[in-house]
Enzyme design. Sequence first.
Site, PDB file in Angstrom:
ATOM      1  N   VAL A   1      -1.945   7.127  -2.417  1.00  0.00           N
ATOM      2  CA  VAL A   1      -3.062   7.381  -1.938  1.00  0.00           C
ATOM      3  C   VAL A   1      -3.930   5.651  -2.775  1.00  0.00           C
ATOM      4  CG1 VAL A   1      -4.481   8.259  -1.201  1.00  0.00           C
ATOM      5  CG2 VAL A   1      -3.187   9.195  -2.339  1.00  0.00           C
ATOM      6  N   ASN A   2      -3.207   4.656  -3.044  1.00  0.00           N
ATOM      7  CA  ASN A   2      -4.334   3.293  -3.067  1.00  0.00           C
ATOM      8  C   ASN A   2      -2.921   2.354  -3.108  1.00  0.00           C
ATOM      9  OD1 ASN A   2      -5.327   1.388  -4.263  1.00  0.00           O
ATOM     10  ND2 ASN A   2      -5.244   2.727  -6.491  1.00  0.00           N
TER      11      ASN A   2
ATOM     12  N   HIS B   1       1.091  -1.099   0.050  1.00  0.00           N
ATOM     13  CA  HIS B   1       0.294  -0.226   0.950  1.00  0.00           C
ATOM     14  C   HIS B   1       0.935   1.277  -0.013  1.00  0.00           C
ATOM     15  CE1 HIS B   1      -3.526   2.499   0.740  1.00  0.00           C
ATOM     16  NE2 HIS B   1      -3.422   3.225   1.351  1.00  0.00           N
ATOM     17  N   CYS B   2       0.911   2.263  -0.719  1.00  0.00           N
ATOM     18  CA  CYS B   2       1.987   3.345  -1.368  1.00  0.00           C
ATOM     19  C   CYS B   2       1.045   4.795  -0.921  1.00  0.00           C
ATOM     20  CB  CYS B   2       2.125   3.064  -2.435  1.00  0.00           C
ATOM     21  SG  CYS B   2       3.717   4.562  -3.188  1.00  0.00           S
ATOM     22  N   VAL B   3       1.609   5.208   0.124  1.00  0.00           N
ATOM     23  CA  VAL B   3       0.431   6.400   0.570  1.00  0.00           C
ATOM     24  C   VAL B   3       0.723   7.444  -0.788  1.00  0.00           C
ATOM     25  CG1 VAL B   3       0.796   6.128   3.426  1.00  0.00           C
ATOM     26  CG2 VAL B   3       2.586   7.876   2.170  1.00  0.00           C
TER      27      VAL B   3
END
Length: 307
Positions: free
Chosen positions: A161-162, A156-158
């Site tokens: 945002v997804n 999950h990559c901040v």
Amino acid sequence: MAWNVFKFCTALRGLGSVMIFIVLGVVGVTYYALVVVNYGPSLFHGDLDSLIALAVLLLFHSLLVMLLWSYFSVLSTDPGGVPLNWKPMVDEEKGDVDPLLGSEHTGVGLGVDQENMVANPASEAVRFCRKCNLFKPPRCHHCSVCGRCILKMDHHCVWVVNCVGAKNYKYFLLFLFYTFLETTLVTLSLLPHFIAFFSDREIPGTPGTIAATFLTFVLNLAFALSVLGFLIMHISLVAANTTTIEAFEKKRTSTWRYDIGRKKNFEQVFGKDKRFWLIPAYSEEDIRQMPELQGLEYPSRPNLDAL
């Protein structure tokens, strides 16, 4: 009572708009420093500087378009969720075994028929998510931030945002690729201006434009170096047909079943149509003929299928 940190993971969703504005803010500052302050005015000098400025600006804008296209593609594309009616296909004769089982296959909370399917020794690869109350396809993992299972989840990559999964992993890799090229170009283009800060000669511009140029150089240098590390890591993952999560989990097995050769491993992420390799999209033919792009089915090495 043990403190469960994962229940606070959903708080990361609130970073969504903030991270988007940070990314766009860095892009905006970079555009101002490179185009408006430094190379834009050089277009009207009418000498060699004009040609250099034209080349830099054309390349910068081309990379910027690809960077933003890839960024918003990975941001807006669903990484892939488990269909509600999906059920695993069980081969009772060979008993297909997934090397990443762990303790995820369990019959807790299942119906009678589903319990029998999971308990069947011939269906050792069947996994069930007790949080989503759904069967888990191969290479699928539960994301505590998104609150659901993601097909071929990488992480999950901040920043985007997804979740990064089966359906947007290519877009994420292209985002890294174009970000590295863009930040490297900006760093090299502003290097003479940065060196000038430490010289004795007078630097043209206002204190604000000078500060913007200095900040842009430092930011882009930092991003170029950090993104290069991530890019190298993900290139190695694609070559071995693993994800970030699987890179740790596959250490339990001596042979990785999904590694079917570098060329085919690459095609499972980027597709077979070379015209689409450098853009965040797939050809209709690849989507139709390559089920692995949908995240539910993956070919594996024949010698391991027979085990």
